[in-house]
Design a protein around this motif. Structure first.
Motif, PDB file in Angstrom:
ATOM      1  N   ILE A  75       0.875  -1.174   0.000  1.00  0.00           N
ATOM      2  CA  ILE A  75       0.000   0.000   0.000  1.00  0.00           C
ATOM      3  C   ILE A  75       0.914   1.227   0.000  1.00  0.00           C
ATOM      4  CG2 ILE A  75      -1.674   1.333   1.362  1.00  0.00           C
ATOM      5  CD1 ILE A  75      -2.750  -1.329   2.460  1.00  0.00           C
ATOM      6  N   ASN A 102      -2.657   0.338  -4.652  1.00  0.00           N
ATOM      7  CA  ASN A 102      -3.147   1.615  -5.187  1.00  0.00           C
ATOM      8  C   ASN A 102      -2.190   2.180  -6.227  1.00  0.00           C
ATOM      9  OD1 ASN A 102      -1.304   1.950  -3.054  1.00  0.00           O
ATOM     10  ND2 ASN A 102      -2.107   3.959  -2.504  1.00  0.00           N
ATOM     11  N   ILE A 306      -7.347   2.499  -3.605  1.00  0.00           N
ATOM     12  CA  ILE A 306      -7.896   1.939  -2.369  1.00  0.00           C
ATOM     13  C   ILE A 306      -8.939   2.872  -1.775  1.00  0.00           C
ATOM     14  CG2 ILE A 306      -7.381   1.286   0.006  1.00  0.00           C
ATOM     15  CD1 ILE A 306      -4.562   0.786  -0.758  1.00  0.00           C
ATOM     16  N   PRO A 350      -8.482  -0.292   4.274  1.00  0.00           N
ATOM     17  CA  PRO A 350      -7.380  -0.525   3.332  1.00  0.00           C
ATOM     18  C   PRO A 350      -6.746  -1.916   3.485  1.00  0.00           C
ATOM     19  CG  PRO A 350      -7.183   1.646   4.307  1.00  0.00           C
ATOM     20  CD  PRO A 350      -8.292   0.952   5.039  1.00  0.00           C
ATOM     21  N   ALA A 354      -6.731  -4.863   0.705  1.00  0.00           N
ATOM     22  CA  ALA A 354      -5.480  -5.501   0.255  1.00  0.00           C
ATOM     23  C   ALA A 354      -5.619  -7.023   0.371  1.00  0.00           C
ATOM     24  CB  ALA A 354      -4.306  -4.990   1.088  1.00  0.00           C
TER      25      ALA A 354
END
Ligand SMILES: Nc1ncnc2c1ncn2[C@@H]1O[C@H](COP(=O)(O)OP(=O)(O)O)[C@@H](O)[C@H]1O
Ligand SMILES: [Mg+2]
Length: 367
Positions: A75, A102, A306, A350, A354
């Motif tokens: 991330i 992202n 994201i 987030p 993921a």
């Protein structure tokens, strides 16, 4: 099954990180979900060994480092710092070292040009151009209020508001260090000189400045009020508005950013006070539509995202405009509003997304 490894790419100065509290919460939520989550910066990548020096919370407020195997997914939380390190980050980010959850984003000017091509987005966008003298002249013909701001700005820095009055121009701004600037000018010639100088002295390198239609955001008299909307991917990979809140700028402030002393307020309540319940509900409905349309448009142009933090200006007639899209948004506004559940959801999503990507899309790290 082996624990999933999620790396959080960020800037660090020794063992100091930009968003320490958020990162602590993020890593804790990751552990609860059964993942291994660690922070790292570009200089912590040992490519040939395929290992990463990662950072996790230590005792008190400290951070401890240890070596981790290559992350399954990364991330990107590296934020824009107007420093040489940023160039190094950009070069690093362009290399296909990891699977990123992202995508990279662009400057406000690029984003505006791209989104302005889409008919679904046009009604939400204030008129915006790259600064030059003629552009400024034309905008002054058209709008009583104008904003001049850097295409790569953050936290409200270097933003100048120009208000036309019967006797000239009232300028109100924020400098490079968020210092307040206020100035009165009588003539058009002087104004052009002032703005030219503003752009020259506030500019970082070759940065472009924008001239933007100014929105009348004084929902509370004498204050700049705007709305922060956090839209995130859920654990099922769908966009959802996690929450929103309003920010009220200080007295004599051209910006509402919390960093610049803005106050957080409940959006529904403030809108109902100003517009009455039925209209407030309609405005919020429009804000949700704006958020979803923006998220779709951003992804179709820039790739997978994201979450997005949208700065939305609701003008005194109740019409929402998209002022800025933050691809690495903070979620402090929900803490300030004491919306603990919303804050928690904003932190956990987030990681959930993921993990969803790893599970659903069978992402394997590049070898
Ligand atoms: N065109 C505009 N009209 C009215 N207010 C604006 C305009 N542009 C910016 N602002 C005010 O300034 C703040 C900061 O602007 P923004 O474009 O979000 O820059 P930053 O990246 O520095 O946050 C906004 O949240 C809003 O309060
Ligand atoms: Mg902003």
């Amino acid at each position: 099954m082996q624990k999933r490894r999620i790396g959080i790419l960020t800037y660090r100065n020794g063992k100091r990180f930009g968003e320490p509290l958020f990162f602590r919460h993020l890593l804790a939520e990751g552990e609860k979900l059964g993942a291994t989550v660690f922070l790292f910066s570009p200089k912590d990548v040992f490519e040939s060994k395929r290992q990463i020096r990662g950072f996790v919370p230590g005792p008190d407020k400290s951070w401890k480092s240890k070596m981790f195997d290559w992350p399954d997914i990364v991330i990107d939380r590296y934020r824009y710092y107007p420093k040489p390190q940023h160039q190094a980050y950009l070069a690093f980010r362009k290399r296909p070292l990891f699977t990123y959850a992202n995508s990279r984003f662009s400057s406000k000017w690029n984003v505006h040009q791209v989104l302005n091509q889409q008919s679904s987005m046009q009604p939400w966008l204030p008129e915006t151009f790259a600064y030059d003298k003629d552009v400024l002249s034309n905008m002054l013909q058209k709008y009583p209020l104008i904003y001049v701001k850097p295409a790569q700005g953050t936290a409200g820095r270097s933003i100048l508001r120009i208000k036309q009055t019967s006797s000239g121009y009232d300028l109100l701004g924020r400098g490079l260090h968020l210092n307040k600037v206020s100035h009165k000018i009588n003539t058009r010639t002087e104004l052009h000189r002032y703005v030219k100088e503003w752009v020259k002295t506030q500019r970082m390198g070759e940065e472009i400045f924008l001239v933007q239609q100014g929105l009348q955001l004084d929902l509370i008299s004498g204050r700049t009020v705007d709305t922060r909307i956090l839209i995130q991917k859920t654990e099922w990979g769908e966009w959802d508005v996690t929450g929103l809140g309003m920010r009220i700028g200080g007295v004599k402030s051209s910006t509402s950013n919390l960093h610049g002393g803005g106050l957080a307020k409940d959006a529904q309540k403030l809108l109902a006070e100003r517009f009455g319940e039925p209209k407030a509900t309609k405005i919020l409905h429009n804000c949700y539509a704006l958020a979803h349309q923006t998220a779709e448009a951003v992804e179709s142009n820039y790739g997978r995202m994201i979450e997005l933090g949208l700065d939305v200006g609701i003008d005194v007639s109740g019409r929402p405009y998209l002022i800025e899209i933050n691809p690495k948004p903070g979620r402090d506004i929900f803490r300030k509003l004491k919306r603990k559940k919303v804050y928690q959801k904003a932190v956990i999503r987030p990681i959930q997304y993921a993990l969803y990507l790893l599970k659903e899309q069978q992402i394997t790290p590049p070898r």
